[in-house]
Design a protein around this motif. Structure first.
Motif, mmCIF file in Angstrom:
data_model
loop_
_atom_site.group_PDB
_atom_site.id
_atom_site.type_symbol
_atom_site.label_atom_id
_atom_site.label_comp_id
_atom_site.label_asym_id
_atom_site.label_seq_id
_atom_site.Cartn_x
_atom_site.Cartn_y
_atom_site.Cartn_z
ATOM 1 N N VAL A 194 0.219 -0.858 0.446
ATOM 2 C CA VAL A 194 -0.047 -0.208 0.137
ATOM 3 C C VAL A 194 0.876 0.917 0.042
ATOM 4 N N LEU A 195 0.802 2.139 -0.944
ATOM 5 C CA LEU A 195 1.422 3.542 -0.615
ATOM 6 C C LEU A 195 1.222 4.315 0.055
ATOM 7 N N SER A 196 2.413 4.800 0.696
ATOM 8 C CA SER A 196 2.595 5.368 2.453
ATOM 9 C C SER A 196 1.731 7.382 1.511
ATOM 10 N N GLY A 197 2.776 7.860 2.937
ATOM 11 C CA GLY A 197 1.738 9.349 3.094
ATOM 12 C C GLY A 197 0.664 9.110 3.010
ATOM 13 N N THR A 198 0.573 10.572 2.713
ATOM 14 C CA THR A 198 -1.147 10.969 3.352
ATOM 15 C C THR A 198 -1.930 10.138 2.205
ATOM 16 N N GLN A 199 -2.788 9.376 2.752
ATOM 17 C CA GLN A 199 -3.244 8.093 2.160
ATOM 18 C C GLN A 199 -5.307 8.176 2.548
ATOM 19 N N LYS A 200 -6.182 8.210 1.668
ATOM 20 C CA LYS A 200 -7.653 7.900 2.129
ATOM 21 C C LYS A 200 -7.797 5.787 2.364
ATOM 22 N N ILE A 201 -8.502 5.363 3.486
ATOM 23 C CA ILE A 201 -9.190 4.247 3.954
ATOM 24 C C ILE A 201 -10.492 4.486 3.418
ATOM 25 N N ASN A 202 -10.632 3.813 2.313
ATOM 26 C CA ASN A 202 -12.314 3.855 2.422
ATOM 27 C C ASN A 202 -12.985 2.712 3.091
ATOM 28 N N LEU A 203 -13.584 2.727 3.527
ATOM 29 C CA LEU A 203 -15.452 1.226 4.086
ATOM 30 C C LEU A 203 -16.062 2.207 3.095
ATOM 31 N N VAL A 204 -16.492 1.158 2.479
ATOM 32 C CA VAL A 204 -17.686 0.895 2.319
ATOM 33 C C VAL A 204 -18.878 -0.268 2.729
ATOM 34 N N PHE A 205 -20.252 0.409 2.833
ATOM 35 C CA PHE A 205 -21.131 -0.120 3.570
ATOM 36 C C PHE A 205 -22.474 -0.631 2.800
ATOM 37 N N ASN A 206 -23.570 -1.246 3.132
ATOM 38 C CA ASN A 206 -24.331 -2.036 2.051
ATOM 39 C C ASN A 206 -25.846 -0.879 1.787
ATOM 40 N N GLN A 207 -25.629 0.302 3.094
ATOM 41 C CA GLN A 207 -26.614 1.197 3.015
ATOM 42 C C GLN A 207 -26.202 2.663 3.831
ATOM 43 N N PRO A 208 -26.767 3.743 3.470
ATOM 44 C CA PRO A 208 -26.075 4.797 3.995
ATOM 45 C C PRO A 208 -25.605 4.709 5.529
ATOM 46 N N VAL A 209 -24.296 5.334 5.885
ATOM 47 C CA VAL A 209 -23.997 4.849 7.289
ATOM 48 C C VAL A 209 -23.807 6.600 7.995
ATOM 49 N N LYS A 210 -23.521 6.659 9.806
ATOM 50 C CA LYS A 210 -23.220 7.470 10.308
ATOM 51 C C LYS A 210 -22.455 7.153 10.830
ATOM 52 N N VAL A 211 -21.455 8.044 11.822
ATOM 53 C CA VAL A 211 -20.312 7.694 12.704
ATOM 54 C C VAL A 211 -20.796 8.788 13.786
ATOM 55 N N THR A 212 -21.112 7.820 15.048
ATOM 56 C CA THR A 212 -21.033 7.782 16.139
ATOM 57 C C THR A 212 -20.198 8.710 16.532
ATOM 58 N N LYS A 213 -18.943 8.061 16.752
ATOM 59 C CA LYS A 213 -18.212 8.547 17.535
ATOM 60 C C LYS A 213 -16.469 8.188 17.093
ATOM 61 N N ALA A 214 -16.000 9.188 16.242
ATOM 62 C CA ALA A 214 -14.817 8.762 15.373
ATOM 63 C C ALA A 214 -13.722 8.924 15.695
ATOM 64 N N SER A 215 -13.281 9.207 17.453
ATOM 65 C CA SER A 215 -12.082 8.851 18.456
ATOM 66 C C SER A 215 -12.194 7.886 18.546
ATOM 67 N N ALA A 216 -13.801 6.707 18.428
ATOM 68 C CA ALA A 216 -13.199 5.433 18.447
ATOM 69 C C ALA A 216 -12.878 4.589 17.319
ATOM 70 N N ILE A 217 -12.256 5.503 15.908
ATOM 71 C CA ILE A 217 -12.006 4.193 14.871
ATOM 72 C C ILE A 217 -10.410 4.724 15.344
ATOM 73 N N LYS A 218 -9.516 3.952 16.000
ATOM 74 C CA LYS A 218 -7.760 3.588 15.832
ATOM 75 C C LYS A 218 -7.450 2.384 14.475
ATOM 76 N N LEU A 219 -6.021 3.446 14.252
ATOM 77 C CA LEU A 219 -5.634 2.811 13.347
ATOM 78 C C LEU A 219 -4.149 2.566 14.354
ATOM 79 N N ASN A 220 -3.275 1.418 14.486
ATOM 80 C CA ASN A 220 -3.013 1.112 15.425
ATOM 81 C C ASN A 220 -2.498 1.444 16.744
ATOM 82 N N GLU A 221 -3.489 1.383 16.906
ATOM 83 C CA GLU A 221 -4.703 2.083 18.687
ATOM 84 C C GLU A 221 -4.732 3.583 18.931
ATOM 85 N N LYS A 222 -4.549 3.665 17.897
ATOM 86 C CA LYS A 222 -4.092 5.447 18.058
ATOM 87 C C LYS A 222 -5.293 6.058 17.050
#
Length: 390
Positions: free
Chosen positions: A43-71
């Motif tokens: 996967v390319l490094s630097g500033t990148q976008k991770i896309n998560l696609v769902f089967n219906q419209p979604v909402k995020v209730t708490k963005a800070s709970a999404i962790k990448l390597n526990e951060k």
């Protein structure tokens, strides 16, 4: 009579079918796909976008709970059925993305069935000692770097530092006393909070730099990065860069909502604009930011970083360096820079990494003999093989 019964049966059937359609359950909320996919490599490094696609419209209730390597991730956006996570990925690293199921909900506030938990690996970046770290560097930067390598260990270049800011006053002094100009002049963005068109310092006026370059002079630039002395003031008038002169907290580089983070990004963008003016004039720049970061931290017990960018230790400073490099090279497309990391005494843990540094610098003060300078030079050559030391 039979006809009447048949009609009644049809009505009942239609009615029952209609009710059945009305009570049909909505499909469970699920992750359909992701980019990068689970287990992806290179996967390319630097500033990148991770896309998560769902089967219906979604909402995020708490963005800070999404962790990448526990951060917590840097930035989260939602577009109908897609969540876009913007983050900075380092080369040759394995990442684990974890999203608790209750964080993602649909229009009826129903959460995901399962947690999202998958890993991927970024592509290893191999930097040749003969190449600049910036992708597609300008031809002028390549020529200057080749020149520096060709004379490395064979000749010595003389240089002067601008008298505080944006001039060649010290170079003129050398000329008056020797009849020759030094090969290099280093400029400084120390007064960027006060720069204005037509003002006493105007970094948009590049004529002094252009003239130096057009007369075969080498251009270098550094940045005594001035920040507000008191971050609680809404309209600061006093600025400083020494640790003791400001309460600015560099560790907030990891907190995208903090005033410090926003100011660092804003200032990087401002300086990038000035450097872009030189890029447009085809002027390469030996770029030396965040100098002497470790200060005397490793020199004796109780030592500290002299400047705010080193006041909180190695990790925040390295994170700032990488953020600056990524933003300048990828967002602002500055391909005219030769990146110099300035070492202090015994500070390899402060080194950003080979993929972020072209050359190694060393500031030496009050040494009594040439042998001491030689010792420092040899030590850095051994610590950072393949990187020219200046």
């Amino acid at each position: 009579m039979r006809n009447i019964l048949f009609i009644l049966c049809c009505i009942i059937c239609v009615t029952c079918c209609g009710k059945k359609e009305l009570v049909t359950k909505q499909a469970n909320l699920k992750l359909v796909s992701s980019v990068p996919a689970k287990g992806s490599i290179n996967v390319l490094s630097g500033t990148q976008k991770i896309n998560l696609v769902f089967n219906q419209p979604v909402k995020v209730t708490k963005a800070s709970a999404i962790k990448l390597n526990e951060k917590p991730v840097d930035e989260v956006d939602v577009s109908v059925n897609t969540i876009v996570i913007t983050t900075i990925l380092q080369p040759g690293s394995t990442y684990n993305l974890f999203v608790p199921k209750e964080v993602i909900t649909n229009a009826t506030n129903t959460a995901l069935e399962f947690d999202i938990n998958f890993s991927f690996t970024t592509k290893e970046t191999t930097v040749s000692a003969s190449e600049l770290i910036t992708l597609s560097p300008s031809s002028q930067a390549q020529k200057l770097f080749k020149f520096l390598k060709d004379i490395y260990g064979k000749k010595t270049l003389s240089g002067t530092m601008a008298n505080v800011s944006w001039n060649i006053n010290e170079a003129e002094w050398v000329y008056q006393h020797t009849g020759k100009y030094p090969a290099l002049n280093c400029f400084d963005f120390i007064h960027h909070p006060f720069s204005s068109p037509g003002g006493w310092v105007d970094y948009e006026n590049t004529s002094v730099v252009e003239n130096w370059w057009n007369n075969n002079g080498i251009v270098a630039a550094m940045w005594h990065w001035s920040v507000p002395k008191d971050m609680s003031e809404s309209n600061p008038t006093e600025f400083g860069f020494y640790t003791d002169d400001t309460n600015f907290d560099v560790s907030k580089i990891n907190d995208t909502n903090s005033p410090e983070y926003k100011m660092m990004i804003k200032d990087i963008d401002i300086i990038s604009g000035y450097l872009k003016l030189l890029k447009e004039k085809n002027i390469p720049v030996i770029w030396r930011p965040l100098h002497e970061a470790a200060g005397n931290t490793n020199s004796y017990p109780g030592g500290t970083g002299w400047f705010w960018w080193g006041a909180k230790g190695a990790e925040p400073c390295k994170a700032l360096w990488k953020q600056m490099f990524d933003r300048m090279t990828n967002l602002h497309e500055l391909n005219n820079l030769i990146w110099v990391w300035t070492s202090e005494n015994n500070d390899p843990d402060w080194y950003p990494g080979d993929e972020y540094v072209d050359m190694i610098g060393r500031d030496l003060y009050n040494l009594s003999s040439a042998s001491q300078v030689s010792t420092e030079f040899t030590k850095l050559k051994q610590q950072y093989p393949g990187k020219p030391v200046s």
